[in-house]
Motif scaffolding. Structure first.
Motif, PDB file in Angstrom:
ATOM      1  N   TYR A 256     -23.004 -20.713  64.339  1.00 45.69           N
ATOM      2  CA  TYR A 256     -23.356 -22.061  64.773  1.00 45.69           C
ATOM      3  C   TYR A 256     -23.631 -22.139  66.270  1.00 45.69           C
ATOM      4  O   TYR A 256     -23.477 -23.187  66.886  1.00 45.69           O
ATOM      5  N   ILE A 257     -24.026 -21.021  66.849  1.00 47.38           N
ATOM      6  CA  ILE A 257     -24.469 -20.964  68.245  1.00 47.38           C
ATOM      7  C   ILE A 257     -25.820 -20.255  68.263  1.00 47.38           C
ATOM      8  O   ILE A 257     -26.005 -19.231  67.608  1.00 47.38           O
ATOM      9  N   VAL A 258     -26.768 -20.833  68.978  1.00 49.28           N
ATOM     10  CA  VAL A 258     -28.104 -20.255  69.036  1.00 49.28           C
ATOM     11  C   VAL A 258     -28.024 -18.825  69.572  1.00 49.28           C
ATOM     12  O   VAL A 258     -27.421 -18.569  70.620  1.00 49.28           O
ATOM     13  N   ARG A 259     -28.634 -17.925  68.844  1.00 50.06           N
ATOM     14  CA  ARG A 259     -28.605 -16.519  69.230  1.00 50.06           C
ATOM     15  C   ARG A 259     -29.671 -16.231  70.286  1.00 50.06           C
ATOM     16  O   ARG A 259     -30.854 -16.499  70.080  1.00 50.06           O
ATOM     17  N   VAL A 260     -29.244 -15.697  71.420  1.00 48.99           N
ATOM     18  CA  VAL A 260     -30.160 -15.328  72.502  1.00 48.99           C
ATOM     19  C   VAL A 260     -30.389 -13.828  72.446  1.00 48.99           C
ATOM     20  O   VAL A 260     -29.444 -13.044  72.373  1.00 48.99           O
ATOM     21  N   GLY A 288     -35.949 -27.016  63.002  1.00 45.15           N
ATOM     22  CA  GLY A 288     -35.527 -28.304  62.460  1.00 45.15           C
ATOM     23  C   GLY A 288     -35.309 -29.412  63.464  1.00 45.15           C
ATOM     24  O   GLY A 288     -34.792 -30.478  63.115  1.00 45.15           O
ATOM     25  N   GLY A 289     -35.678 -29.197  64.724  1.00 45.47           N
ATOM     26  CA  GLY A 289     -35.495 -30.245  65.732  1.00 45.47           C
ATOM     27  C   GLY A 289     -34.086 -30.233  66.300  1.00 45.47           C
ATOM     28  O   GLY A 289     -33.376 -29.225  66.252  1.00 45.47           O
ATOM     29  N   LEU A 310     -31.082 -38.214  54.840  1.00 45.34           N
ATOM     30  CA  LEU A 310     -31.657 -38.600  56.124  1.00 45.34           C
ATOM     31  C   LEU A 310     -31.736 -37.394  57.051  1.00 45.34           C
ATOM     32  O   LEU A 310     -32.737 -37.202  57.763  1.00 45.34           O
ATOM     33  N   LEU A 311     -30.709 -36.569  57.061  1.00 46.43           N
ATOM     34  CA  LEU A 311     -30.730 -35.345  57.855  1.00 46.43           C
ATOM     35  C   LEU A 311     -31.863 -34.432  57.397  1.00 46.43           C
ATOM     36  O   LEU A 311     -32.614 -33.889  58.228  1.00 46.43           O
ATOM     37  N   LEU A 312     -32.018 -34.282  56.086  1.00 44.90           N
ATOM     38  CA  LEU A 312     -33.071 -33.415  55.571  1.00 44.90           C
ATOM     39  C   LEU A 312     -34.452 -33.973  55.891  1.00 44.90           C
ATOM     40  O   LEU A 312     -35.379 -33.207  56.214  1.00 44.90           O
ATOM     41  N   ASP A 313     -34.607 -35.292  55.825  1.00 46.19           N
ATOM     42  CA  ASP A 313     -35.897 -35.897  56.165  1.00 46.19           C
ATOM     43  C   ASP A 313     -36.259 -35.643  57.628  1.00 46.19           C
ATOM     44  O   ASP A 313     -37.415 -35.341  57.961  1.00 46.19           O
ATOM     45  N   ALA A 314     -35.262 -35.787  58.525  1.00 47.53           N
ATOM     46  CA  ALA A 314     -35.508 -35.541  59.946  1.00 47.53           C
ATOM     47  C   ALA A 314     -35.889 -34.085  60.186  1.00 47.53           C
ATOM     48  O   ALA A 314     -36.802 -33.779  60.962  1.00 47.53           O
ATOM     49  N   VAL A 315     -35.197 -33.183  59.502  1.00 46.63           N
ATOM     50  CA  VAL A 315     -35.500 -31.752  59.649  1.00 46.63           C
ATOM     51  C   VAL A 315     -36.901 -31.446  59.121  1.00 46.63           C
ATOM     52  O   VAL A 315     -37.689 -30.735  59.757  1.00 46.63           O
ATOM     53  N   LEU A 375     -29.340 -27.826  68.119  1.00 38.69           N
ATOM     54  CA  LEU A 375     -30.558 -27.554  67.369  1.00 38.69           C
ATOM     55  C   LEU A 375     -30.243 -27.444  65.879  1.00 38.69           C
ATOM     56  O   LEU A 375     -29.105 -27.173  65.492  1.00 38.69           O
ATOM     57  N   LEU A 376     -31.263 -27.634  65.060  1.00 33.36           N
ATOM     58  CA  LEU A 376     -31.098 -27.618  63.608  1.00 33.36           C
ATOM     59  C   LEU A 376     -31.988 -26.560  62.980  1.00 33.36           C
ATOM     60  O   LEU A 376     -33.158 -26.419  63.354  1.00 33.36           O
ATOM     61  N   THR A 377     -31.434 -25.840  62.022  1.00 37.04           N
ATOM     62  CA  THR A 377     -32.222 -24.868  61.278  1.00 37.04           C
ATOM     63  C   THR A 377     -33.043 -25.590  60.214  1.00 37.04           C
ATOM     64  O   THR A 377     -32.913 -26.801  60.018  1.00 37.04           O
ATOM     65  N   ALA A 378     -33.851 -24.828  59.495  1.00 42.74           N
ATOM     66  CA  ALA A 378     -34.664 -25.411  58.428  1.00 42.74           C
ATOM     67  C   ALA A 378     -33.806 -25.967  57.301  1.00 42.74           C
ATOM     68  O   ALA A 378     -34.248 -26.822  56.537  1.00 42.74           O
ATOM     69  N   GLU A 379     -32.564 -25.522  57.211  1.00 46.93           N
ATOM     70  CA  GLU A 379     -31.658 -26.013  56.179  1.00 46.93           C
ATOM     71  C   GLU A 379     -30.762 -27.140  56.678  1.00 46.93           C
ATOM     72  O   GLU A 379     -29.939 -27.648  55.939  1.00 46.93           O
ATOM     73  N   GLY A 380     -30.916 -27.501  57.951  1.00 48.82           N
ATOM     74  CA  GLY A 380     -30.106 -28.579  58.505  1.00 48.82           C
ATOM     75  C   GLY A 380     -28.818 -28.128  59.141  1.00 48.82           C
ATOM     76  O   GLY A 380     -27.979 -28.953  59.511  1.00 48.82           O
TER      77      GLY A 380
END
Length: 798
Positions: A256-260, A288-289, A310-315, A375-380
């Motif tokens: 749950y941390i963006v991989r650099v 996913g925004g 709603l989360l899935l719609d935003a993603v 940030l959000l992945t494609a799965e939310g």
């Protein structure tokens, strides 16, 4: 993603003054420009009400607006505005009081857009800022520099190869200063135009082809890029080379941390000094925004219509804007779609709490948790990003105050105090509870659509940073605004409300100790049965009986043992005692009464002693007292073992009674018939089974339903709790077998009686059999409820 000034100061602030710019509003405004189609966003819609916040935010919003109108939307029919237009539009802006840095930025932007602007005209137009502008514009060398600057503008504006890699390992930026003093100006006014603004979509920097923009802040830009050597999409963040974000993120490898992946340093051709060097950080691309984008969906959707979808719609919308394809056959998306909106917030919160816990275990504090940095992945799935002002205790050469900053509206009280120069707190005083507070603000805002504190109306008597910080601190000290509490959705579980309010406790000692504890609390919120146990409805019987543990325990232990005593008296009185002589009966009764008066009060006293933690710690917690972890651990353990202790003590007393009765009979008659011993043993087995099975289920059911969950409200839960709960679940099965044996033992006891004695006890046996069957059914019902309760609690604590 956004960047903040490294030292926590605003470019236009005088040295030593802390920033109070509403960074979240600037980001929202920049994002609105990014999605604008035809009609540009209005600055007024993004301004706060408080004067001290409004003035600072206005300068930043104008910077964003200028860049978009003059540079990013130059080919459209959107009107180009000058600072004079903004002064006419906003009465609080006075041309004479405009910051010199803002005036200089307008000058640079106009030059970069292709206009030929004479620096001397700028000095004449803004005489009040002339002294500062001369240093920025370097007018002493104006005659030698103006022509060269004009030529360089044309080169930069129209060259598609303005970014080129001179070395594979150390790419450089082929930028020429817009004016001779650009390097000096960039250093003097960090908010002004920098080489960063010359990077354009479609360019190539080393191994990366910039495909599209993902976001921008005052000091960083993020692009979607193709890494040609690896043939993969990555997110590229280009910012000033300061801070230890790469070194910090290199330590963190978490779901749950963006991989650099790595970093590169970029130097400008004209000024390759360290202060002009840029950093290129390439990392995992998440389509996913951000939670900031999700927050806009929340605000535009009525509370009754919000859910996990709603989360899935935003993603999905964010992915569609980037040309990404929605994933199919995703178990994660199926799980999210079934959640209510409060459960969705808890689902997000649990993962972010885990990220904070992992970072804290590696000595890293984020210090800027806000919607734009998630940030959000494609799965939310959320991933924490932007550690640009974080502090790592394991990176050499860093200090907590080196890159201290953050977004004021998401700061904890102690972080606001660290921003205040007169309150005696520094960034070194912060710990992970400051990040937990910020996460609480983010999740509250997602849950309700608004922040828990109305900083917009925090009216300050004076003007300036210190006054604003003091007003915000006063807001937070008073707790969450009543209006914010009223916005909590009707379907929000009491557990989630409690968890978030604990995150937002103004006293950090009252917050969750770490992210791991908070993650388990969110797990609790996601389990309907567990959260109902821990946070029952206000009118629930459990809320009432929690206040009377001693009374409940006395009844739960006393009533079954009283019924056993009744059966024992009826059984032995009829078969043994009534057949003794009058003197022997008196002696027997005297001896047994004396023993009972000694043993049973002693047993009661022992039980009260064994249950002392169960009796007084929950009451103290309800009154706001705090206990050390060892005391709470002991209380939790005792509450899950008290049922066993109660039956052990009770059975021990019955065993003593089984020895006392024959002894009393021997003393009263001088002889103990074998038949009498058989009667005593038979009654002992039946009464012992009654004293073991029924009190256990009554006591354990009460403790698991009413007492043990009280401790879970306070976060002191360990893996040992899971071991205790599993062990208790196994023991319940054995006690159920004992409960089933009571009517069988009653019938079996008749086989030891002569036929002539059966009529005299048949009534008592029948009553015992019928009562035993009814009691077994009741025990089985409690067993099934306990089984479900224990599994729910185990899911949370394990």
């Amino acid at each position: 993603m956004s960047e903040n000034t490294g030292n926590g100061e605003h470019p236009d602030a005088t040295p030593g003054r802390a920033t109070n710019v509403r960074v979240d509003m600037v980001e929202a405004f920049a994002a609105a420009w990014g999605t604008a189609s035809g009609r540009p966003p209005e600055i007024a819609e993004f301004l706060p009400d408080a004067a001290t916040l409004r003035a600072q935010a206005l300068h930043e919003l104008i910077r964003v607006d200028l860049r978009h109108r003059w540079l990013h939307h130059a080919s459209t029919d959107i009107t180009r505005k000058r600072l004079t237009h903004y002064c006419a539009e906003f009465p609080e802006l006075e041309q004479a009081a405009l910051p010199a840095g803002l005036v200089f930025e307008e000058f640079v932007i106009r030059r970069h857009s292709g206009e030929r602007v004479d620096p001397r005209d700028c000095l004449r137009e803004y005489p009040e800022q002339a002294a500062s502008l001369r240093g920025l514009l370097n007018t002493d060398e104006l005659d030698q520099s103006t022509h060269r600057a004009d030529e360089s503008d044309a080169t930069v504006n129209h060259s598609p190869d303005s970014i080129r890699s001179t070395q594979m390992t150390s790419p450089q930026l082929d930028f020429t200063a817009t004016a001779t003093s650009a390097a000096t100006a960039a250093h003097s006014a960090p908010g002004a135009f920098e080489p960063l603004d010359r990077i354009e979509i479609g360019q190539r920097i080393g191994d990366f082809e910039l495909l599209t923009g993902l976001g921008s802040g005052a000091f960083a830009r993020v692009f979607l890029a193709r890494q040609t050597s690896m043939q993969r999409l990555v997110a590229v963040k280009i910012s000033a080379d300061r801070g230890t974000e790469p070194q910090t993120l290199a330590q963190l490898d978490h779901d749950y941390i963006v991989r650099v992946f790595d970093q590169q340093l970029l130097d400008t051709d004209s000024a390759p000094s360290a202060r002009r060097r840029l950093r290129l950080l390439y990392m995992q691309f998440l389509p996913g925004g951000t939670l900031l984008g999700l927050l806009r969906w929340v605000r535009e959707t009525p509370p009754a219509e919000r859910s996990g979808k709603l989360l899935l719609d935003a993603v999905d919308t964010a992915m569609a804007e980037k040309g990404e394809i929605r994933p199919t056959d995703s178990s994660v998306r199926t799980e999210i779609a079934a959640l209510s909106w409060p459960e969705t917030v808890a689902w997000l919160g649990r993962r972010l709490a885990e990220a904070l816990d992992y970072a804290a275990e590696h000595g890293v504090l984020h210090r800027d948790v806000k919607p734009a940095n998630v940030l959000l992945t494609a799965e939310g799935v959320p991933k924490l990003a932007d550690f640009n002002i974080s502090f790592s205790r394991t990176v050499a050469g860093t200090s907590p105050v080196a890159y201290f900053g953050g977004s004021l509206s998401y700061m904890s009280p102690e972080q606001l105090e660290a921003c205040h120069p007169s309150l005696g707190r520094s960034a070194a005083d912060l710990d992970t509870r400051a990040d937990i507070y910020s996460l609480g603000v983010v999740l509250w805002e997602l849950l309700t659509g608004a922040k828990p504190f109305d900083d917009n109306t925090a009216e300050a008597e004076g003007h300036g940073d210190e006054t604003t910080l003091e007003a915000m601190l006063e807001r937070r000290t008073g707790g969450v605004d009543p209006a914010a509490l009223d916005r909590v959705p009707a379907n929000c579980p009491a557990a989630l409300r409690r968890v978030l309010l604990t995150c937002l406790d103004p006293d950090r000692s009252g917050r969750w100790a770490d992210g791991g504890v908070l993650a388990k609390q969110f797990d609790l919120c996601l389990d309907a049965r567990a959260r109902d146990l821990v946070d029952p409805p206000p009118n629930s019987w459990r809320m009432v009986w929690r206040k009377w543990p001693l009374l409940v325990l006395v009844l739960a232990i006393g009533i079954p043992n009283g019924l056993a005593s009744w059966y024992n008296i009826q059984h032995n009185q009829t078969l043994v005692v009534s057949r003794l002589g009058e003197t022997a009966q008196q002696t027997f009764i005297f001896i047994t009464a004396g023993v009972n008066l000694i043993f049973f009060p002693a047993g009661a006293a022992l039980l009260i002693y064994l249950s002392r933690f169960v009796l007084w710690v929950p009451g103290g917690l309800r009154k706001g007292r705090r206990y050390d972890p060892d005391t709470l651990r002991r209380a939790r353990q005792d509450s899950l073992r008290l049922g066993d202790r109660a039956v052990i003590v009770a059975f021990s007393l019955w065993a003593l009674a089984g020895l006392t009765f024959p002894l009393a009979l021997q003393l009263s008659t001088g002889d103990v018939p074998s038949r009498a011993v058989v009667h005593f043993l038979a009654s002992l087995l039946v009464c012992g089974a009654i004293a073991v099975a029924y009190p256990f289920f009554l006591v354990t059911f009460y403790l698991v339903r009413c007492i043990y969950p009280v401790f879970m409200r306070h976060g002191e839960i360990s893996d040992d709790d899971g071991t205790w709960l599993r062990a208790l679940s196994r023991r319940c099965t054995w006690y159920l077998a004992v409960a089933a044996s009571v009517p069988l033992l009653a019938v079996a006891s008749l086989t030891f009686l002569p036929p002539a004695d059966i009529p005299s006890v048949i009534v008592a046996v029948r009553v015992l059999c019928i009562g035993g069957i009814i009691a077994f059914v009741g025990s089985y019902v409690l067993f099934r409820e306990l089984e479900a309760d224990l599994k729910a609690l185990e899911r949370v604590v394990s």
